[in-house]
Design a protein around this motif. Structure first.
Motif, PDB file in Angstrom:
ATOM      1  N   ALA A 158     -13.620  26.380  43.766  1.00 42.38           N
ATOM      2  CA  ALA A 158     -12.272  25.861  43.529  1.00 42.38           C
ATOM      3  C   ALA A 158     -12.245  24.763  42.476  1.00 42.38           C
ATOM      4  O   ALA A 158     -11.994  23.608  42.788  1.00 42.38           O
ATOM      5  CB  ALA A 158     -11.666  25.363  44.842  1.00 42.38           C
TER       6      ALA A 158
ATOM      7  N   SER B 237      -6.114  29.903  44.628  1.00 43.01           N
ATOM      8  CA  SER B 237      -6.993  28.853  44.114  1.00 43.01           C
ATOM      9  C   SER B 237      -7.691  29.297  42.826  1.00 43.01           C
ATOM     10  O   SER B 237      -7.998  28.482  41.956  1.00 43.01           O
ATOM     11  CB  SER B 237      -8.025  28.423  45.162  1.00 43.01           C
ATOM     12  OG  SER B 237      -9.053  29.384  45.312  1.00 43.01           O
TER      13      SER B 237
ATOM     14  N   VAL C 139      -8.977  25.488  50.971  1.00 39.49           N
ATOM     15  CA  VAL C 139      -9.759  25.533  49.725  1.00 39.49           C
ATOM     16  C   VAL C 139     -10.884  24.512  49.766  1.00 39.49           C
ATOM     17  O   VAL C 139     -12.029  24.801  49.403  1.00 39.49           O
ATOM     18  CB  VAL C 139      -8.850  25.288  48.509  1.00 39.49           C
ATOM     19  CG1 VAL C 139      -9.676  25.060  47.254  1.00 39.49           C
ATOM     20  CG2 VAL C 139      -7.918  26.466  48.305  1.00 39.49           C
TER      21      VAL C 139
END
Length: 225
Positions: free
Chosen positions: A209, A117, A48
């Motif tokens: 994210a 995410s 992420v």
């Protein structure tokens, strides 16, 4: 005969019999499972973070080989550029446009509903909804067109589950991006990308994210004009 396991005798000390497992072996397995879980969680967090860096670098005008399959355009809109136009359909069935966001400070966020995410980011955003509203930010969270080709829950169900009570926040709109809008903002198929748009309709900040980058997002939202 009593000294031979398998012929009626006891197994040697320290070795489990056929029908049982020693407490020591069970403890070793538990520790091994915990190490594997933390390793996989760390890998997911690193992935992420890497996506967020790739998006920020690409939006800053530098080239990158990372990311998904490039389509027309090949790069996300850069900070300082005019926000591309396009449309989306809200979960209530209305048509929204990027043009309608001009004259407002807004956060345009592209997600895939099957993306962990994105789920975590929606929960994090719900926790900061009041703060973003106080900063005058309208949040528009849209599912990428066709959920980037993967099966996932419907956007309305996703939003209710992960936004909770904030699903009804008047400053937060949930919808589904058109194919053209997805191509304009997310041509490489990133899972979780957001754009802060200023009053003038220009892109002010790009990242990904929000569960991991919320502090940066709030800092830029506070200074958005």
């Amino acid at each position: 005969m009593s000294g031979h396991p398998g012929r009626g005798g006891r197994p040697p000390a320290g070795r489990p019999g056929r029908s049982g497992r020693s407490p020591h072996a069970k403890a070793l397995r538990r520790r091994r499972a915990r190490r594997l879980w933390w390793a996989s969680a760390g890998a997911a967090a690193a992935a992420v973070a890497a996506v967020a860096v790739v998006i920020a670098v690409t939006a800053g005008g530098r080239t990158t080989a990372a990311g998904g399959t490039s389509t027309a355009g090949g790069a996300v809109p850069a900070a300082g550029s005019a926000a591309p136009g396009g449309s989306f359909t809200t979960v209530s069935g209305r048509t929204g446009t990027i043009a309608s966001l001009r004259g407002h400070k807004s956060l345009l966020w592209f997600v895939a509903t099957w993306c962990p995410s994105c789920q975590a980011g929606t929960q994090a955003m719900a926790g900061q909804a009041a703060r973003l509203r106080a900063a005058g930010i309208e949040v528009v969270e849209v599912e990428d067109y066709a959920d980037l080709g993967q099966p996932g829950p419907a956007m309305a169900g996703f939003a209710r589950q992960f936004a909770g009570a904030a699903y009804h926040d008047p400053g937060w709109t949930f919808g589904i991006a058109s194919r053209a809008l997805t191509r304009a903002y997310n041509p490489r198929g990133y899972l979780d990308a957001y754009f802060l748009l200023g009053f003038s309709g220009k892109v002010a900040y790009v990242n990904a994210a929000p569960a991991s980058t919320m502090s940066q997002l709030l800092a830029h939202a506070g200074g958005l004009t």
